[in-house]
Design a protein around this motif. Structure first.
Motif, PDB file in Angstrom:
ATOM      1  N   ALA A   3       1.110  -1.266  -0.144  1.00 47.06           N
ATOM      2  CA  ALA A   3      -0.013   0.001  -0.069  1.00 47.06           C
ATOM      3  C   ALA A   3       0.931   1.249   0.055  1.00 47.06           C
ATOM      4  N   ILE A   4       0.747   1.926  -0.874  1.00 42.91           N
ATOM      5  CA  ILE A   4       1.469   3.276  -1.098  1.00 42.91           C
ATOM      6  C   ILE A   4       0.488   4.591  -1.061  1.00 42.91           C
ATOM      7  N   ARG A   5       0.890   5.349  -0.028  1.00 44.05           N
ATOM      8  CA  ARG A   5       0.223   6.696   0.125  1.00 44.05           C
ATOM      9  C   ARG A   5       1.017   7.502  -0.579  1.00 44.05           C
ATOM     10  N   PHE A   6       0.259   8.731  -1.241  1.00 43.46           N
ATOM     11  CA  PHE A   6       1.256   9.708  -1.857  1.00 43.46           C
ATOM     12  C   PHE A   6       0.492  10.753  -1.870  1.00 43.46           C
ATOM     13  N   THR A   7       1.155  11.920  -2.306  1.00 40.75           N
ATOM     14  CA  THR A   7       0.709  13.307  -2.314  1.00 40.75           C
ATOM     15  C   THR A   7       1.358  13.870  -3.430  1.00 40.75           C
ATOM     16  N   MET A   8       0.570  14.315  -4.747  1.00 44.53           N
ATOM     17  CA  MET A   8       0.953  15.010  -5.674  1.00 44.53           C
ATOM     18  C   MET A   8       0.727  16.531  -5.560  1.00 44.53           C
ATOM     19  N   THR A   9       1.713  17.112  -6.074  1.00 40.19           N
ATOM     20  CA  THR A   9       1.911  18.752  -5.754  1.00 40.19           C
ATOM     21  C   THR A   9       2.077  19.267  -7.060  1.00 40.19           C
ATOM     22  N   GLY A  10       1.605  20.573  -7.183  1.00 37.93           N
ATOM     23  CA  GLY A  10       1.862  21.235  -8.430  1.00 37.93           C
ATOM     24  C   GLY A  10       0.859  22.695  -8.350  1.00 37.93           C
ATOM     25  N   MET A  17     -10.530  20.183 -16.589  1.00 36.56           N
ATOM     26  CA  MET A  17     -11.679  19.778 -16.500  1.00 36.56           C
ATOM     27  C   MET A  17     -12.735  21.267 -16.326  1.00 36.56           C
ATOM     28  N   GLY A  18     -12.527  21.923 -17.341  1.00 36.39           N
ATOM     29  CA  GLY A  18     -13.409  23.247 -17.758  1.00 36.39           C
ATOM     30  C   GLY A  18     -12.989  24.368 -16.987  1.00 36.39           C
ATOM     31  N   VAL A  19     -11.995  24.072 -15.848  1.00 40.66           N
ATOM     32  CA  VAL A  19     -11.656  25.504 -15.307  1.00 40.66           C
ATOM     33  C   VAL A  19     -10.685  26.162 -15.448  1.00 40.66           C
ATOM     34  N   PRO A  20     -10.461  27.242 -15.787  1.00 39.97           N
ATOM     35  CA  PRO A  20      -9.579  27.906 -16.469  1.00 39.97           C
ATOM     36  C   PRO A  20      -8.445  28.041 -15.381  1.00 39.97           C
ATOM     37  N   ALA A  21      -7.091  28.347 -15.969  1.00 43.12           N
ATOM     38  CA  ALA A  21      -5.999  28.153 -15.138  1.00 43.12           C
ATOM     39  C   ALA A  21      -6.079  29.627 -14.027  1.00 43.12           C
ATOM     40  N   SER A  22      -5.640  29.078 -12.822  1.00 41.85           N
ATOM     41  CA  SER A  22      -5.644  30.054 -11.730  1.00 41.85           C
ATOM     42  C   SER A  22      -4.317  30.430 -11.096  1.00 41.85           C
ATOM     43  N   GLY A  23      -3.337  29.383 -11.476  1.00 45.10           N
ATOM     44  CA  GLY A  23      -1.877  29.547 -10.769  1.00 45.10           C
ATOM     45  C   GLY A  23      -1.964  29.317  -9.329  1.00 45.10           C
ATOM     46  N   THR A  24      -2.962  28.455  -8.925  1.00 45.02           N
ATOM     47  CA  THR A  24      -3.195  27.945  -7.675  1.00 45.02           C
ATOM     48  C   THR A  24      -2.143  26.818  -7.415  1.00 45.02           C
ATOM     49  N   ALA A  25      -1.589  26.921  -6.108  1.00 43.59           N
ATOM     50  CA  ALA A  25      -0.852  25.573  -5.586  1.00 43.59           C
ATOM     51  C   ALA A  25      -1.783  24.599  -5.114  1.00 43.59           C
ATOM     52  N   ILE A  26      -1.618  23.156  -5.736  1.00 43.87           N
ATOM     53  CA  ILE A  26      -2.586  22.329  -5.291  1.00 43.87           C
ATOM     54  C   ILE A  26      -1.798  21.136  -4.642  1.00 43.87           C
ATOM     55  N   ALA A  27      -2.482  20.265  -3.736  1.00 43.55           N
ATOM     56  CA  ALA A  27      -1.882  19.149  -3.150  1.00 43.55           C
ATOM     57  C   ALA A  27      -2.956  17.982  -3.350  1.00 43.55           C
ATOM     58  N   LEU A  28      -2.808  16.835  -4.116  1.00 45.12           N
ATOM     59  CA  LEU A  28      -3.603  15.806  -4.369  1.00 45.12           C
ATOM     60  C   LEU A  28      -3.174  14.581  -3.743  1.00 45.12           C
ATOM     61  N   PRO A  29      -3.554  14.361  -2.627  1.00 47.38           N
ATOM     62  CA  PRO A  29      -3.367  12.986  -1.838  1.00 47.38           C
ATOM     63  C   PRO A  29      -4.067  11.717  -2.354  1.00 47.38           C
ATOM     64  N   GLY A  30      -3.673  10.634  -2.227  1.00 49.27           N
ATOM     65  CA  GLY A  30      -4.205   9.245  -2.837  1.00 49.27           C
ATOM     66  C   GLY A  30      -3.500   8.119  -2.392  1.00 49.27           C
ATOM     67  N   ILE A  31      -3.889   6.786  -2.770  1.00 48.70           N
ATOM     68  CA  ILE A  31      -3.437   5.721  -2.360  1.00 48.70           C
ATOM     69  C   ILE A  31      -3.142   4.964  -3.533  1.00 48.70           C
ATOM     70  N   THR A  32      -2.314   3.984  -3.546  1.00 56.19           N
ATOM     71  CA  THR A  32      -2.181   2.933  -4.591  1.00 56.19           C
ATOM     72  C   THR A  32      -2.069   1.579  -3.862  1.00 56.19           C
ATOM     73  N   ILE A  33      -2.717   0.392  -4.270  1.00 57.94           N
ATOM     74  CA  ILE A  33      -2.464  -0.564  -3.451  1.00 57.94           C
ATOM     75  C   ILE A  33      -2.102  -1.741  -4.661  1.00 57.94           C
TER      76      ILE A  33
END
Length: 64
Positions: A3-10, A17-33
């Motif tokens: 099991a691998i927990r991860f956080t992608m940042t960017g 997905m239809g949202v125009p660029a905002s320059g916002t820093a994001i963090a996307l957590p997830g898991i892979t098994i």
């Protein structure tokens, strides 16, 4: 199994997905098994917090 927990940042620098660029820093957590047989992966399950990402981008309001 593994099991691998991860956080992608960017940074949101292009339309997503239809949202125009905002320059916002994001963090996307997830898991892979991963399920192995010998030295090979035979199954992979992955899940990321897409609702959390859309909230960070301002595409949807935060859940109450």
């Amino acid at each position: 199994m593994a099991a691998i927990r991860f956080t992608m940042t960017g940074r949101h620098v292009d339309e997503f997905m239809g949202v125009p660029a905002s320059g916002t820093a994001i963090a996307l957590p997830g898991i892979t098994i991963l399920h192995f047989r010998g030295d090979r992966v035979i199954e992979r399950f992955a899940q990321a917090d897409m609702l959390g990402l859309l909230v960070q981008l301002g595409a949807v309001p935060a859940p109450a």
